[in-house]
Write a protein that holds these residues in place. Structure first.
Motif, PDB file in Angstrom:
ATOM      1  N   ALA A  77       1.016  -1.197   0.126  1.00  0.00           N
ATOM      2  CA  ALA A  77       0.029   0.079   0.087  1.00  0.00           C
ATOM      3  C   ALA A  77       0.895   1.276  -0.231  1.00  0.00           C
ATOM      4  O   ALA A  77       0.595   2.124  -0.419  1.00  0.00           O
ATOM      5  N   SER A  78       1.939   1.099   0.659  1.00  0.00           N
ATOM      6  CA  SER A  78       2.825   2.540   0.579  1.00  0.00           C
ATOM      7  C   SER A  78       4.382   2.311   0.164  1.00  0.00           C
ATOM      8  O   SER A  78       5.379   2.898   0.422  1.00  0.00           O
ATOM      9  N   GLY A  79       4.131   1.514  -1.140  1.00  0.00           N
ATOM     10  CA  GLY A  79       5.243   1.094  -1.795  1.00  0.00           C
ATOM     11  C   GLY A  79       5.990   1.979  -2.136  1.00  0.00           C
ATOM     12  O   GLY A  79       7.145   2.441  -1.930  1.00  0.00           O
ATOM     13  N   PHE A  80       5.219   3.186  -2.840  1.00  0.00           N
ATOM     14  CA  PHE A  80       5.855   4.295  -3.407  1.00  0.00           C
ATOM     15  C   PHE A  80       6.612   5.429  -2.301  1.00  0.00           C
ATOM     16  O   PHE A  80       7.848   5.677  -2.627  1.00  0.00           O
ATOM     17  N   ARG A  81       6.142   5.481  -1.416  1.00  0.00           N
ATOM     18  CA  ARG A  81       6.666   6.373  -0.184  1.00  0.00           C
ATOM     19  C   ARG A  81       7.949   5.880   0.296  1.00  0.00           C
ATOM     20  O   ARG A  81       8.769   6.681   0.605  1.00  0.00           O
ATOM     21  N   VAL A  82       7.797   4.606   0.741  1.00  0.00           N
ATOM     22  CA  VAL A  82       8.759   3.692   1.219  1.00  0.00           C
ATOM     23  C   VAL A  82      10.212   3.991   0.303  1.00  0.00           C
ATOM     24  O   VAL A  82      11.203   4.138   0.777  1.00  0.00           O
ATOM     25  N   VAL A  83       9.949   3.569  -0.923  1.00  0.00           N
ATOM     26  CA  VAL A  83      11.188   3.566  -1.940  1.00  0.00           C
ATOM     27  C   VAL A  83      11.720   4.953  -2.146  1.00  0.00           C
ATOM     28  O   VAL A  83      12.718   5.197  -2.106  1.00  0.00           O
ATOM     29  N   LEU A  84      10.887   5.940  -2.250  1.00  0.00           N
ATOM     30  CA  LEU A  84      11.131   7.077  -2.433  1.00  0.00           C
ATOM     31  C   LEU A  84      11.928   7.562  -1.080  1.00  0.00           C
ATOM     32  O   LEU A  84      13.456   8.258  -1.154  1.00  0.00           O
ATOM     33  N   LEU A  85      11.511   7.453   0.150  1.00  0.00           N
ATOM     34  CA  LEU A  85      12.412   7.805   1.447  1.00  0.00           C
ATOM     35  C   LEU A  85      13.739   7.030   1.336  1.00  0.00           C
ATOM     36  O   LEU A  85      14.815   7.432   1.785  1.00  0.00           O
ATOM     37  N   LEU A  86      13.556   5.597   0.937  1.00  0.00           N
ATOM     38  CA  LEU A  86      14.926   4.570   0.929  1.00  0.00           C
ATOM     39  C   LEU A  86      15.776   5.411  -0.080  1.00  0.00           C
ATOM     40  O   LEU A  86      17.218   5.321   0.225  1.00  0.00           O
ATOM     41  N   ARG A  87      15.506   5.925  -1.086  1.00  0.00           N
ATOM     42  CA  ARG A  87      16.400   6.444  -2.006  1.00  0.00           C
ATOM     43  C   ARG A  87      16.890   7.917  -1.471  1.00  0.00           C
ATOM     44  O   ARG A  87      18.119   8.323  -2.188  1.00  0.00           O
ATOM     45  N   LEU A  88      16.409   8.574  -0.528  1.00  0.00           N
ATOM     46  CA  LEU A  88      16.915   9.712  -0.142  1.00  0.00           C
ATOM     47  C   LEU A  88      17.930   9.465   0.993  1.00  0.00           C
ATOM     48  O   LEU A  88      18.358  10.236   1.449  1.00  0.00           O
ATOM     49  N   ALA A  89      18.011   8.060   1.365  1.00  0.00           N
ATOM     50  CA  ALA A  89      18.875   7.924   2.641  1.00  0.00           C
ATOM     51  C   ALA A  89      20.182   7.791   2.131  1.00  0.00           C
ATOM     52  O   ALA A  89      20.498   6.931   1.235  1.00  0.00           O
ATOM     53  N   PRO A  90      21.151   8.496   2.697  1.00  0.00           N
ATOM     54  CA  PRO A  90      22.682   8.695   2.144  1.00  0.00           C
ATOM     55  C   PRO A  90      23.269   7.123   2.260  1.00  0.00           C
ATOM     56  O   PRO A  90      24.061   6.664   1.381  1.00  0.00           O
ATOM     57  N   PHE A  91      23.070   6.637   3.468  1.00  0.00           N
ATOM     58  CA  PHE A  91      23.670   5.114   3.627  1.00  0.00           C
ATOM     59  C   PHE A  91      22.924   4.252   3.335  1.00  0.00           C
ATOM     60  O   PHE A  91      23.329   2.826   3.446  1.00  0.00           O
ATOM     61  N   ALA A  92      21.769   4.279   2.536  1.00  0.00           N
ATOM     62  CA  ALA A  92      20.937   3.144   2.008  1.00  0.00           C
ATOM     63  C   ALA A  92      21.653   2.198   0.888  1.00  0.00           C
ATOM     64  O   ALA A  92      22.158   2.852   0.147  1.00  0.00           O
ATOM     65  N   PRO A  93      21.784   0.968   1.154  1.00  0.00           N
ATOM     66  CA  PRO A  93      22.590   0.053   0.015  1.00  0.00           C
ATOM     67  C   PRO A  93      21.652  -0.305  -0.932  1.00  0.00           C
ATOM     68  O   PRO A  93      20.754  -1.259  -1.025  1.00  0.00           O
ATOM     69  N   PHE A  94      21.575   0.827  -1.883  1.00  0.00           N
ATOM     70  CA  PHE A  94      20.765   0.829  -3.135  1.00  0.00           C
ATOM     71  C   PHE A  94      20.905  -0.575  -3.772  1.00  0.00           C
ATOM     72  O   PHE A  94      19.877  -1.095  -4.456  1.00  0.00           O
ATOM     73  N   THR A  95      22.013  -1.048  -4.206  1.00  0.00           N
ATOM     74  CA  THR A  95      22.146  -2.213  -5.099  1.00  0.00           C
ATOM     75  C   THR A  95      21.354  -3.425  -4.498  1.00  0.00           C
ATOM     76  O   THR A  95      20.707  -4.053  -5.043  1.00  0.00           O
TER      77      THR A  95
END
Length: 243
Positions: free
Chosen positions: A132-150
Motif C-alpha cells: 500500500a505504501s510502496g511508492f513512499r517507502v522506496v522514495l524515502l529509501l532513495r533519499l537515505a545517504p547510507f541506504a545500500p541501493f544495489t
C-alpha cells in the motif's frame, strides 16, 4: 528411447539458484578487471561521446543486477559526457538498471516471500503495508545517504511494491544525488583527478555524521509510514460478529 525431460517444476526450481550463481560469478569477474582496464576504458570513452553513451547505458542496465554501485557510474558519466548529457543519460539508464535488479529479485524470491508472509500474521501485515505504501517507502529509501541501493533493489523485488511505483520513486528519489555526482565527475580533468575526487568523497569519520543522521531520520519516517499503513489496514478489516 530418448531420455525423459525434467518436469517443468524442477526446471523452475533449478533456474533461480542458477541465475543467482551466474550473477555472482559475473560480478566477481568484473571486479577482477578493475581498476586498470576501467581506467583505460574511461580515457578512451571520453574521446567519443556516442561510444561513451552506448557503453555507459549498457553499464547502467547491467549495474543493477550485478550490484555495481551507481554513484561510480554517475561520476564516469559526468567525466565522459559532461554534466548535462551525462545527467540526461544517467537518469533513465540508472532507473532501468534498478528495475532490472528489482525484476530479478521478484523472479528469484517473491514467491517464497509470499509463502512466508502467508504463514505469519506479522509478515502478512508488513507485506500488505509495503504494497500500500510502496511508492513512499522506496522514495524515502532513495533519499537515505547510507541506504545500500544495489541490495535494496533485490530486496524490494521480494515485496508487493508495484514495478511502476518502484521505478518512479527510484527516479525521483535518486535524482538529487545523481545530478550532483555527475556534475562532480565532470569537473575532473583526467582519470587521476577522478580517482582523487572519489577518494576525497569517502572522507573521514567526521564526514559520516550528517549522512548517518539523515539515514536515521529516513528510517524513522519509513517506520511512521508503515505504521500508518498497518493501522489503516486494521481499521478497514471487518470486525468479526460477536458470538
Amino acid at each position: 528411447m530418448l531420455p525423459s525431460s525434467p518436469p517443468p517444476g524442477r526446471l523452475a526450481r533449478l533456474a533461480r539458484p542458477a541465475a543467482a550463481l551466474l550473477v555472482v560469478a559475473v560480478a566477481a569477474a568484473l571486479a577482477a578487471l578493475a581498476p586498470g582496464p576501467a581506467t583505460r576504458a574511461l580515457e578512451a570513452l571520453r574521446q567519443s561521446a556516442p561510444a561513451a553513451a552506448a557503453a555507459l547505458a549498457a553499464a547502467y542496465v547491467a549495474s543493477g543486477p550485478l550490484l555495481v554501485p551507481a554513484p561510480l557510474l554517475h561520476l564516469a558519466a559526468g567525466f565522459a559526457l559532461g554534466p548535462v548529457t551525462g545527467s540526461l543519460l544517467a537518469i533513465p539508464a540508472s532507473t532501468a538498471g534498478a528495475c532490472a535488479a528489482f525484476g530479478a529479485g521478484r523472479w528469484l524470491v517473491r514467491e517464497r516471500a509470499a509463502r512466508l508472509a502467508a504463514r505469519s500474521p506479522a509478515l502478512a501485515g508488513l507485506d500488505a503495508a509495503l504494497g500500500a505504501s510502496g511508492f513512499r517507502v522506496v522514495l524515502l529509501l532513495r533519499l537515505a545517504p547510507f541506504a545500500p541501493f544495489t541490495v535494496l533493489n533485490y530486496l524490494l523485488g521480494a515485496t508487493p511494491v508495484p514495478l511502476r511505483a518502484f521505478a518512479l520513486a527510484s527516479l525521483l528519489g535518486s535524482l538529487p544525488g545523481l545530478v550532483v555526482s555527475v556534475y562532480v565527475g565532470s569537473l575532473a580533468a583526467d582519470v587521476t583527478a577522478l580517482r582523487a575526487t572519489l577518494a576525497a568523497g569517502r572522507g573521514g569519520a567526521g564526514a559520516l555524521i550528517l549522512p548517518a543522521l539523515g539515514t536515521g531520520a529516513v528510517l524513522l519516517a519509513i517506520a511512521w509510514v508503515l505504521r500508518r499503513s498497518l493501522a489503516a489496514a486494521s481499521a478497514a478489516r471487518p470486525t468479526p460478529p460477536p458470538r
